[in-house]
Design an enzyme around this catalytic site. Structure first.
Site, PDB file in Angstrom:
ATOM      1  CD  GLU A  67      -0.087   1.557   4.362  1.00  0.00           C
ATOM      2  OE1 GLU A  67       0.052   2.340   3.378  1.00  0.00           O
ATOM      3  OE2 GLU A  67      -1.180   1.056   4.664  1.00  0.00           O
TER       4      GLU A  67
ATOM      5  CG  HIS B 277      -1.912  -1.052   1.308  1.00  0.00           C
ATOM      6  ND1 HIS B 277      -3.259  -0.803   1.351  1.00  0.00           N
ATOM      7  CD2 HIS B 277      -1.785  -2.404   1.320  1.00  0.00           C
ATOM      8  CE1 HIS B 277      -3.928  -1.950   1.390  1.00  0.00           C
ATOM      9  NE2 HIS B 277      -3.047  -2.934   1.380  1.00  0.00           N
TER      10      HIS B 277
END
Length: 355
Positions: free
Chosen positions: A196, A105
């Site tokens: 992330e 992500h």
């Protein structure tokens, strides 16, 4: 997510071109089955006409659904209308024996691990939702973070929120339901973390090469962790595999028990140490074996430990775990037990008094 998509395309290229040239990559590929899905939401990627660092239409598919809130949830009924992309991934998880995975992500720089949702059973009242394999998840998150160029520093994107050692429990960061990470762990028997990888969701193209350099070592070291722990096969008296036998480490039962696949194989990610492994074929006596698990990731093979049920000569029936919020049921059950315990204590005290 642009950076994640680009990293995985680079990873494919790196693995293919390094095979038979780089001894480590060659051994990794010779001993590891690797599946790579560069993007789960091609609609969203194509829909982003004007890239923005912090908010994009790219989060949603053509139907306007957020796919990372679309999976069945172990804690609450999220009433999601399962999208074709989500269903395809769920079918993929069901049909393969995945052991370790990560989803990529953007919007932060941190390795986040399960659970993303929680209740009193998993300790969410204290702001942390702990899985039975919390120690393994912390190790997995740190493996990525410490091998990344800067993630381990734990610097937040907004100079306010920081992540010590570059990792976080998902729930401790922010609660979400219907995420792929928790679904994979509960129903797919697969340890998944969320990576992330960039503060900016759509960075300029000329920065992508640096992102690859920052993540390359971390990606490879993370893949190696699939060889943690113990693996083996459960067979009957004729040496035939027994599917759907429950195999779990004592003291860390899963809300949906981990079972052998069609080949009777099981895989348990565990840190080095001594464990009691419990193998159970429904209707027969369980087998408890103590195993000493070394760190075998460098050898690209987990410890092998098989179970043979000499009295069994039948194939166990297929068992599916219900998609209901299993932890919700567990919470209700534990709440129902509490008054009984109070009465039991009261009765014990009364007995003592009357004696």
């Amino acid at each position: 997510q642009t950076v994640g998509r680009e990293m995985l395309l680079h990873l494919i290229d790196y693995l293919v071109t390094s095979y038979r040239r780089d001894p480590v990559i060659t051994r990794l590929l010779n001993n590891t089955r690797i599946h790579i899905m560069p993007t789960m939401n091609p609609d969203g990627f194509e829909a982003t006409k004007v890239p923005d660092c912090y908010y994009t239409q790219g989060r949603y598919n053509k139907n306007g659904e957020d796919l990372n809130r679309n999976f069945p949830d172990a804690f609450e009924n999220n009433n999601a209308s399962i999208q074709p992309e989500t269903q395809a991934v769920m079918d993929w998880i069901k049909n393969e024996t995945f052991v370790l995975s990560a989803n990529l992500h953007g919007g932060a720089l941190v390795a986040s691990y399960t659970f993303d949702n929680g209740n009193s059973v998993t300790g969410s009242l204290k702001g942390y939702s702990r899985s039975p394999d919390d120690d393994v998840f912390i190790h997995l998150a740190k493996t990525y973070s410490f091998n990344h160029a800067s993630m381990y520093k734990g610097t937040g994107c907004d100079n306010k929120q920081t992540f010590p050692e570059g990792i976080t429990n998902g729930y401790a960061w922010y609660q979400l339901e219907g995420g792929m990470q928790d679904y994979n762990y509960v129903w797919g028997q697969c340890f998944e973390i969320t990576l992330e990888l960039s503060c900016c969701k759509y960075p300029p193209a000329d920065q992508l090469e640096k992102f690859w350099r920052d993540n390359k070592v971390a990606l490879i070291e993370y893949i190696k962790q699939v060889h943690l722990g113990v693996k083996g096969q459960v067979t009957d008296k004729n040496g035939n595999p027994i599917p759907n036998a429950i195999v779990e480490a004592k003291g860390r039962p899963h809300v949906c028990p981990y079972r052998t696949n069609e080949q009777g194989e099981y895989f348990l990610l565990l840190l080095p140490g001594t464990y009691v492994i419990n193998a159970t074929v429904p209707g027969f006596k369980s087998m408890l074996n103590t195993v000493e698990i070394p760190d075998n990731t460098g050898n690209f093979s987990a410890l092998k430990h098989d179970f043979s049920f000499s009295e069994v000569s039948i194939r166990s029936r297929a068992v599916s775990c219900p998609k209901t919020p299993l932890y919700q049921e567990l919470e209700q059950a534990s709440a129902a037990v509490k008054p009984t315990l109070h009465i039991l204590v009261l009765m014990t005290v009364m007995l003592v008094i009357f004696k």
